[in-house]
Design an enzyme around this catalytic site. Structure first.
Site, PDB file in Angstrom:
ATOM      1  N   ILE A 213       0.833  -1.205   0.000  1.00 56.58           N
ATOM      2  CA  ILE A 213       0.000   0.000   0.000  1.00 56.58           C
ATOM      3  C   ILE A 213       0.869   1.256   0.000  1.00 56.58           C
ATOM      4  O   ILE A 213       0.588   2.220  -0.725  1.00 56.58           O
ATOM      5  CB  ILE A 213      -0.953  -0.024   1.225  1.00 56.58           C
ATOM      6  N   ASP A 232      11.170   3.460   4.979  1.00 57.92           N
ATOM      7  CA  ASP A 232      10.889   2.078   5.402  1.00 57.92           C
ATOM      8  C   ASP A 232      11.986   1.635   6.346  1.00 57.92           C
ATOM      9  O   ASP A 232      13.031   2.300   6.459  1.00 57.92           O
ATOM     10  CB  ASP A 232      10.743   1.130   4.205  1.00 57.92           C
ATOM     11  N   ASP A 255      13.790   3.168  11.053  1.00 55.45           N
ATOM     12  CA  ASP A 255      12.814   2.441  11.860  1.00 55.45           C
ATOM     13  C   ASP A 255      11.941   3.480  12.564  1.00 55.45           C
ATOM     14  O   ASP A 255      12.456   4.293  13.352  1.00 55.45           O
ATOM     15  CB  ASP A 255      13.562   1.563  12.874  1.00 55.45           C
ATOM     16  N   ASN A 279       1.785   4.923   7.173  1.00 54.99           N
ATOM     17  CA  ASN A 279       1.299   3.673   6.594  1.00 54.99           C
ATOM     18  C   ASN A 279       2.017   2.444   7.142  1.00 54.99           C
ATOM     19  O   ASN A 279       1.485   1.338   7.077  1.00 54.99           O
ATOM     20  CB  ASN A 279       1.468   3.758   5.069  1.00 54.99           C
ATOM     21  N   GLY A 281       3.199  -0.632   9.025  1.00 57.29           N
ATOM     22  CA  GLY A 281       2.422  -1.447   9.954  1.00 57.29           C
ATOM     23  C   GLY A 281       2.907  -2.875   9.937  1.00 57.29           C
ATOM     24  O   GLY A 281       3.504  -3.331   8.954  1.00 57.29           O
ATOM     25  N   LEU A 288      -4.676 -14.163  22.391  1.00 58.12           N
ATOM     26  CA  LEU A 288      -4.095 -13.472  23.546  1.00 58.12           C
ATOM     27  C   LEU A 288      -3.427 -14.452  24.520  1.00 58.12           C
ATOM     28  O   LEU A 288      -2.357 -14.171  25.055  1.00 58.12           O
ATOM     29  CB  LEU A 288      -5.175 -12.651  24.270  1.00 58.12           C
ATOM     30  N   ASN A 290      -1.834 -17.027  23.932  1.00 60.82           N
ATOM     31  CA  ASN A 290      -0.518 -17.484  23.438  1.00 60.82           C
ATOM     32  C   ASN A 290       0.406 -16.334  23.075  1.00 60.82           C
ATOM     33  O   ASN A 290       1.468 -16.552  22.512  1.00 60.82           O
ATOM     34  CB  ASN A 290      -0.705 -18.328  22.160  1.00 60.82           C
ATOM     35  N   TYR A 344      -3.029  -6.198  17.060  1.00 60.30           N
ATOM     36  CA  TYR A 344      -3.182  -5.423  15.823  1.00 60.30           C
ATOM     37  C   TYR A 344      -4.468  -4.569  15.878  1.00 60.30           C
ATOM     38  O   TYR A 344      -4.456  -3.377  15.577  1.00 60.30           O
ATOM     39  CB  TYR A 344      -3.232  -6.389  14.635  1.00 60.30           C
TER      40      TYR A 344
END
Ligand code: NAD
Length: 439
Positions: A213, A232, A255, A279, A281, A288, A290, A344
């Site tokens: 994206i 990136d 980073d 953007n 991600g 949860l 684990n 997420y």
């Protein structure tokens, strides 16, 4: 990444089988090409009662799309129905009366845009009627088929403030945006000299831009005239350089979670940053029970904390200043939730909270808008890694019965980044083909 089912349905035996079995038949969506940057055909402009958006002003805005506008058009490319004057439940009959006879005539991949107004806090009849339009639009978007989209724009003032929004919704760029409600304030907007290169002279940063994206967003912003820096993670190395070079952008390996990320970004934009697109991600999926603390924080750090920290610093230092645009990337997972994605979904829901809270203050204090795109299932490496059955479900469980393309998010971001979109602020726009998840 290839959608084999979609390709199969475009073959003669595929068509026959899908019809016999009643399986989804995804329409071929009409997307922008350099040769065909607009829809083909006329816009039918209909008005229910008396408009509050200014009928001549709206007519002029619609004419600016370059498509012919008529009160009645055979097989129109789009219908724009002005329901801004609808202030009672009874007046809704006018919406039905005008659309019922013509709704089937809209061309494949055509558009239906309903114009409304914000809900009144003092007139519950007006609020009921205007909120009714939201349910109407969401339902029509589900039944209209043939790659058509249906959206609602709530205009607080005159139609001119909604020009960039209407141009977007009436263009091929909005192919995967359907069933959405967008609010447009009465803020005065800046009209670009050249609508085909609205970002000329502006700078932009796209994070996570080596691929997927982010690369498509970069491509769209470069096309719109911006000088773009692709950021990136250093690990993306060669891919970042290749993408930046291919798209005519500069590369910034960084980073976003680094302590000095905002300073490094500021250094790359000594004359200020016009458009900031968050953007980048990551996903680290586990239930949860684990999920390690490391899995939790690695996702929250990239997707939310770094966005909060760098946004704060770049606003505070004036690197993003008056006229600036911030577009963050949420997800329908942040709206609907998703099993295995507590980290997420929390991070993406956090983006929505950030946008809603910061937008009015960023506009008042800095003259900057803050919006989010919330992609649904988009064909990228991220979704290619999803297990087959879940991936198939993600592709089909939306009104267009197919995944979106990175360029669909690119075009939506470009609309929010547009200099004439100063009246669009605090919005979370789903680019999801009207996904059933979280609808
Ligand atoms: P992708 O994995 O192809 O690209 C994400 C990019 O972000 C990668 O190039 C990666 O190197 C970069 N990145 C990760 N951590 C970083 C860091 N710390 N600093 C700088 N860059 C970093 O993913 P995509 O599918 O293109 O997704 C882009 C965005 O859209 C993400 O925020 C994702 O959560 C969101 N999204 C995607 C979908 C989808 O269906 N693909 C759906 C909803 C939301």
């Amino acid at each position: 990444m290839a959608d084999r089912y979609l390709r199969f349905t475009r073959t003669a035996p595929g068509r026959l089988l899908t019809r016999r079995l009643g399986l989804p038949e995804p329409a071929a969506l009409r997307r922008r090409t350099p040769e065909h940057p607009t829809l083909d055909g006329e816009i039918a402009h209909l008005t229910v009662g008396s408009s509050t958006a200014g009928e001549p002003e709206l007519a002029a805005v619609l004419a600016s799309t370059g498509l012919p506008v008529a009160a009645a058009a055979a097989d129109p490319a789009a219908i724009v129905i002005d329901a801004t004057g609808v202030a009672s439940a009874r007046a809704l009959a006018g919406v039905h009366a005008l659309l019922h006879p013509v709704v089937r005539s809209v061309a494949a991949s055509g558009r239906i845009v309903v114009l409304g107004t914000p809900l009144s806090a003092t007139d519950h009849h007006q609020a009921a009627a205007q909120q009714a339009l939201d349910g109407f639009v969401r339902s029509l978007a589900k039944e209209t088929g043939r790659g058509r989209t249906v959206n609602l724009v709530r205009i607080a003032g005159g139609a001119r403030a909604a020009e960039s929004t209407l141009r977007f919704l009436l263009s091929p760029g909005s192919a995967y945006v359907s069933g959405q409600t967008v609010e447009v304030s009465d803020t005065a907007v800046t009209t670009p000299d050249d609508w085909s290169r609205p970002l000329a002279g502006r700078t932009a940063l796209v994070t996570g831009a080596a691929r997927g994206i982010g690369a498509a967003v970069t491509e769209t912003l470069v096309r719109d005239g911006a000088r773009v820096v692709c950021l990136d993670a250093p690990q993306a190395g060669g891919e970042l350089d290749r993408t930046a070079e291919r798209l005519g952008a500069a590369a910034l390996p960084l980073d976003m979670t680094a302590d000095d990320a905002a300073e490094r970004i500021a250094d790359a934009f000594p004359d200020g940053l016009g458009v900031l697109v968050h953007n980048a991600g990551v996903t680290r999926d586990r239930r949860l029970s684990n999920m390690s603390a490391e899995h939790w924080s690695s996702v929250l750090d990239v997707n939310l904390t770094s966005v909060l920290d760098t946004t704060d610093a770049l606003l505070k230092t004036g690197v993003v200043a008056a006229g600036g645009r911030i577009v963050a990337t949420a997800s329908i997972a942040g709206i609907a939730g998703n099993s295995g994605q507590t980290n997420y979904a929390a991070s993406k829901a956090g983006i929505i909270g950030l946008v809603r809270s910061l937008a009015p203050r960023a506009a008042a204090d800095h003259g900057v808008t803050v919006n989010a795109v919330a992609p649904g299932f988009i064909e990228t490496s991220m979704t290619a890694a999803v297990p087959l059955l879940i991936r198939e479900a993600g592709r089909r469980m939306n009104s267009l019965a197919q995944g979106g393309l990175p360029e669909d998010v690119g075009a939506t971001t470009a609309w929010l980044a547009h200099p004439a979109s100063g009246s669009v602020n605090g919005q979370v726009v789903r680019v999801c083909g009207q996904s059933l998840l979280g609808a």
